[in-house]
Structures are given as C-alpha cells and as structure tokens.
Design a protein around this motif. Structure first.
Motif, PDB file in Angstrom:
ATOM      1  N   MET A 191      15.835  43.908  -7.126  1.00  0.00           N
ATOM      2  CA  MET A 191      16.983  43.864  -8.034  1.00  0.00           C
ATOM      3  C   MET A 191      18.084  42.939  -7.549  1.00  0.00           C
ATOM      4  SD  MET A 191      17.159  47.935  -9.020  1.00  0.00           S
ATOM      5  CE  MET A 191      18.555  47.754 -10.129  1.00  0.00           C
ATOM      6  N   TRP A 214      14.671  36.645 -10.584  1.00  0.00           N
ATOM      7  CA  TRP A 214      13.588  37.200 -11.388  1.00  0.00           C
ATOM      8  C   TRP A 214      12.837  36.128 -12.173  1.00  0.00           C
ATOM      9  CZ3 TRP A 214      12.466  42.484 -13.443  1.00  0.00           C
ATOM     10  CH2 TRP A 214      12.808  43.461 -12.511  1.00  0.00           C
ATOM     11  N   LEU A 261      19.130  39.816 -12.234  1.00  0.00           N
ATOM     12  CA  LEU A 261      19.368  40.917 -13.161  1.00  0.00           C
ATOM     13  C   LEU A 261      20.821  40.991 -13.617  1.00  0.00           C
ATOM     14  CD1 LEU A 261      17.217  43.806 -11.649  1.00  0.00           C
ATOM     15  CD2 LEU A 261      16.766  42.480 -13.718  1.00  0.00           C
ATOM     16  N   HIS A 296      17.904  43.505 -22.290  1.00  0.00           N
ATOM     17  CA  HIS A 296      18.289  43.371 -20.887  1.00  0.00           C
ATOM     18  C   HIS A 296      18.977  44.646 -20.391  1.00  0.00           C
ATOM     19  CE1 HIS A 296      18.806  40.883 -17.320  1.00  0.00           C
ATOM     20  NE2 HIS A 296      19.990  41.438 -17.174  1.00  0.00           N
ATOM     21  N   LEU A 320      17.774  47.264 -17.293  1.00  0.00           N
ATOM     22  CA  LEU A 320      18.632  47.798 -16.221  1.00  0.00           C
ATOM     23  C   LEU A 320      18.626  49.319 -16.204  1.00  0.00           C
ATOM     24  CD1 LEU A 320      21.727  45.396 -16.475  1.00  0.00           C
ATOM     25  CD2 LEU A 320      19.812  45.286 -14.872  1.00  0.00           C
ATOM     26  N   PHE A 373      11.097  42.685 -19.775  1.00  0.00           N
ATOM     27  CA  PHE A 373      11.756  41.500 -19.228  1.00  0.00           C
ATOM     28  C   PHE A 373      11.021  40.229 -19.652  1.00  0.00           C
ATOM     29  CE2 PHE A 373      12.797  38.342 -16.003  1.00  0.00           C
ATOM     30  CZ  PHE A 373      14.174  38.466 -15.941  1.00  0.00           C
TER      31      PHE A 373
END
Length: 232
Positions: free
Chosen positions: A28, A32, A57, A94, A98, A151
């Motif tokens: 995280m 990514w 992220l 998104h 999370l 994602f």
C-alpha cells in the motif's frame, strides 16, 4: 493446557498472517501501476509528446513531455484529483479499493488475535476457535482478489488517466492515443498476501483434521465395547 502440536500450528498460522499484513502494508506504500500515452496538440499531424502517470494508492506523479506544450511534472493526491476531473466511476472504484484493503487488514488482525488466543487456551468450536479463523482469513483472501480485479478494471476500462492528463493540460486541447498500463510491484504484492492468508487456513485445517481424528480414536473403544459391558 493446549498440546504442543496445537500451540505450534496456531502460532504458525499467526506468523503466516502477520507476514501477510507486512506484505500488504508495504504494498500500500509503493507504486501500483504506470500509465503511458502519446500526446499531440490538436491539429498536429505527428506525435511529438508523451505523458507518464505513476499510480500509488494515495498519491501519484504526472510527467508531461510536450503534452501538449512543454514539459511539466507534478504530484497529486489520487481521490481529490479524480474528483476534480469529474470521473465519478473512477472515484467510486478507487475508494472501494481502499475500503476493501482496510477490511483485509482488519480481518487479518482478527485472524492473528484468534490464532494467538487458541495457542494458549482451548476454546469451544465458536467464532473464537478454528471457525472464526476460517471466516476471517477467507474474507481476507476473497477481498484481496476483489481488490486486484477492481483496480485493474479502474485503470484499463475507465478513462481516468486520459481525463487526468487533459485536466492537467488546462485550456490547451490535446489528442491522446496509444494508452498502455503496466502493473507494478505494489499491485502484484497483493497476490502473496492472498496466498499467505490461504496458508493460515491450511495450517489450521491440518490441526482441525488431526483433532477430529484424535476424538474419533478416543470414541472408538466405547463404540466397539460389548453391549453387556456398556450397560454397567
């Protein structure tokens, strides 16, 4: 007092889950994905620029090389920037990614606590026993797979990268084409997190099967005893 085998297996499960949390935590915090595209001023007959977006992220980097005018590098916060571009589906997806990652960490923490509790005590078959660990680790694994799917869909299906570049270019119109996305280390580290969550389940399943076999062996002498003896 739990047996040595039970202590070792539940501690092994807790260790596997702890490693998965460390892996996901590092995931995280790193990159990514990277999105690249060719860029021209509207009306130009040849391609003379490019744009590169590095996704994390929570933040990202946008580098425009003559896209459409001169070069510019800027950092941005992902969700606020997507809100500015007006890409509502991208913002929702998104934010969902999370939230799912936060749930993964929560369920992994529950798995660790349940494993440690079982290593020092003998709880009944309730949510604080193997059943609770199965549920928590299974949810962690399933949600992490869903994170990978959402994602990837958000980057490849929606137009958030293109909208982001056009929004950064301001009033100068630009034509964007040949967009390509490459997943980076942070994305792929979710896979070992999923595998370690499944390893934690497998370890407890081994204990569960051994405990079941032991219980059956203890019951067998009574089941095989003559009826005359059982009457007394």
């Amino acid at each position: 007092m739990p047996s040595i085998m039970k202590i070792l297996l539940f501690l092994s499960s807790a260790l596997a889950t702890s490693l998965s949390v460390l892996v996901l935590g590092y995931s995280m915090s790193t990159q990514w994905a990277e999105t690249t595209m060719e860029c021209t001023r509207r009306g130009d007959t040849f391609t003379n620029g490019s744009a590169l977006i590095t996704w994390k992220l929570f933040e990202g980097d946008l580098n425009r090389d003559y896209c459409p005018l001169f070069g510019k590098a800027e950092k941005f916060e992902v969700i606020p920037k997507l809100v500015e571009t007006g890409e509502v589906p991208s913002v929702v997806l998104h934010a969902l990614v999370l939230c799912l990652l936060a749930l993964c960490l929560l369920f992994s923490a529950c798995s660790i606590l349940i494993s440690l509790y079982n290593s020092v005590s003998n709880p009944y078959e309730t949510y604080m026993g193997p059943i609770g660990l199965y549920v928590c680790s299974s949810l962690s694994a399933c949600l992490s797979v869903l994170v990978l799917i959402l994602f990837a869909v958000n980057l490849t299906v929606t137009r958030m990268a293109e909208k982001l570049v056009k929004h950064s270019a301001g009033i100068t119109p630009a034509d964007l084409r040949n967009e390509s996305t490459e997943m980076m280390l942070g994305y792929y580290l979710v896979i070992p997190y999923t595998v370690l969550s499944l390893v934690a389940i497998a370890v407890i399943y081994i204990y569960d099967q051994a405990a079941y076999t032991h219980r059956r062996e203890q019951q067998r002498p009574t089941e095989d005893a003559p009826k005359e003896i059982m009457m007394y």
